[in-house]
Motif scaffolding. Sequence first.
Motif, PDB file in Angstrom:
ATOM      1  N   TRP B 119       0.817  -1.228   0.000  1.00  0.00           N
ATOM      2  CA  TRP B 119       0.000   0.000   0.000  1.00  0.00           C
ATOM      3  C   TRP B 119       0.844   1.270   0.000  1.00  0.00           C
ATOM      4  N   GLY B 121       2.569   2.227  -2.322  1.00  0.00           N
ATOM      5  CA  GLY B 121       2.320   2.836  -3.620  1.00  0.00           C
ATOM      6  C   GLY B 121       3.458   2.715  -4.614  1.00  0.00           C
ATOM      7  N   GLU B 285      -2.705   0.860  -6.730  1.00  0.00           N
ATOM      8  CA  GLU B 285      -3.755   0.814  -5.713  1.00  0.00           C
ATOM      9  C   GLU B 285      -3.224   0.217  -4.422  1.00  0.00           C
ATOM     10  N   GLY B 286      -4.019   0.409  -3.356  1.00  0.00           N
ATOM     11  CA  GLY B 286      -3.603  -0.120  -2.058  1.00  0.00           C
ATOM     12  C   GLY B 286      -3.830  -1.619  -1.950  1.00  0.00           C
ATOM     13  N   VAL B 292      -1.944  -6.727  -3.904  1.00  0.00           N
ATOM     14  CA  VAL B 292      -1.374  -5.938  -5.006  1.00  0.00           C
ATOM     15  C   VAL B 292      -0.878  -6.873  -6.100  1.00  0.00           C
ATOM     16  N   ARG B 295      -3.758  -8.160  -8.187  1.00  0.00           N
ATOM     17  CA  ARG B 295      -4.242  -7.159  -9.146  1.00  0.00           C
ATOM     18  C   ARG B 295      -3.350  -7.109 -10.388  1.00  0.00           C
TER      19      ARG B 295
END
Lengths: 276, 315
Positions: B119, B121, B285-286, B292, B295
């Motif tokens: 998260w 980033g 995204e977090g 992560v 995703r």
Amino acid sequence: MTVLTDVLEPVDGALAAERTLLAGRALEARRLVVDMAASPRGCHLGGSLSVLDILIAALHRASSGDGTEVVLSKGHAAAGLYAALYVNGTLPENPAPLYGMAGHPYTGHPGPKVPGVRFPTGSLGHGVPYAAGWAMSRRLGRKPGLGIAVTGDGELQEGLVWETCQVAAAQRLGNFVLVVDRNGGQNDGMVADVSPLPRLAERFAAFGFETAEVDGHDLTALTEALSGDRSGATRPLAVVADTVKGKGVPAVEGKAASHYVTIDAARAAKWKRAIR
Amino acid sequence: MTAAITEPRPALPGRDAYRDELTRIAEEDPWVVCLEADLGGKNHPFQRSHPDRFFNLGIAEGAMVDMAAGLAVGGYRPFLSTFAPFAALRAAESLKLTLGYLNAGVTVVAPYAGVSGAWFGTTHHCLEDLAVLRSVPGVTIAAPYGEAEMRAVVRAAARSGKPHYIRTGRNAAYTSLPGQDGELPLVAWDSTGTSGEPCLVSVGEEGTRLALEARERHPELAHAHLVYLDHDNLTRVAAELAGSHSRFVVVEEHRREGGVAEALALLMPRCEVVGVNAGHSWPAEGGDHHEVLARLGFDLPAVLSAAAELRGPDH
């Protein structure tokens, strides 16, 4: 041929002999730099000539064998470095005929294949932390000797320089010396027009450096500035040396256009005769 | 008197294992120095044990790498650490010159590799480091899995005096593979698999975790774990892999481009090599580390799917 005693003020004893020696080296080195400008490759002439006296003085300090290391951070002045290394006896061969030629290490920016060169420079800024790291190694080993970084004033636009100044001051690296060859020029013109550096010595002082401002072509002043035993110092030293781009060759002195020069043999001979 | 109950100590994350092992090495080796760029954390064990050889140089990654070059040329063996994105990308030119051209005996240990920053980033992710470092000749690149392997890699780097780049994650700890205490093999064979089955090739922490999980689901799969990922080592790895299998699924927390799958595909032209990796998009995204990764398409279903595709429709 220049008779040195005609152009030098009389000074006593060993100092006079040292000054004569270094002045002779500077003259010879300037002629070699012009030879390199007359090579098929040409060379960074203006900055090589402006930095020459600084290099002659710094390498003289290093030749005392106390562990002082000189890093030419403005590596594009490689021709000046090669010439200075040759006249002080470090290079085994005249680099001028070999400069930029296949199979020889005398590239347009210096690397560690050249005798007397330990670090690759020319990508601006890196020579400053190299010299600071060297100074750190000497201090860590409780050994004498300086880490001397020779930069250009245009080079000071690189953030890495100031990053290292911050670190060197924080680490109280008293045996780290940064010499600025302030010739006022850079690739595309004058430093004052591209990205000026006002109150330069004050900037170093604000970082926690000791500072000195000298005539960058005064070998006595340069030798004196670089001669100290700084093993007990706790603040790094910045020497701002005012120089003239193209120094020694009247045809190009002070001209931004002298940054990179390629000339023919006839012009080189004429320019070399003018070097005094 | 009640006897003390002793339990095995939990495994250390990679960066803690590095700090501890380097501190131990420095007991015997006075030339080892430790540099940090304000990300070493408080109570660094090296700082506690060897304060005269520990330097927090502040937030100055490029200067740190270059000063390490000065220290190395001065006779020392610097180990430096900062997050992977700042080491491999911000200080890339310094790595090229110091580790590559100068061939200085400097070891860079880079946590927060891949998207282990989760998260935190995009700025704190690094899916490009293998591509950058693999293109710099002379650098040994390692991505150890588990505490024992990290310790072995750090010891090897200190012994060799050669430039190393070691990538690791953030705080996750991984159970070491068996047999990781001595000299590491070129290829750690977790399983040679059933004849004719594809071979999973695992790289780094999450790549190896996923490969181990895939093998649990499908014990017939082969699994080869790699720790050294530079071109010279991969060339030798390729010879060993191609000698025993012909179809490979390379699992790595890196972009497709410049990763190990791409390298092995070139080094094993007669083999079929597919990659499961973090692809080509931005992790913006977090979520936690695994979220992560998912995703980005880097998860167990992706590994199983890639293996199934290689096995063909009959399976």
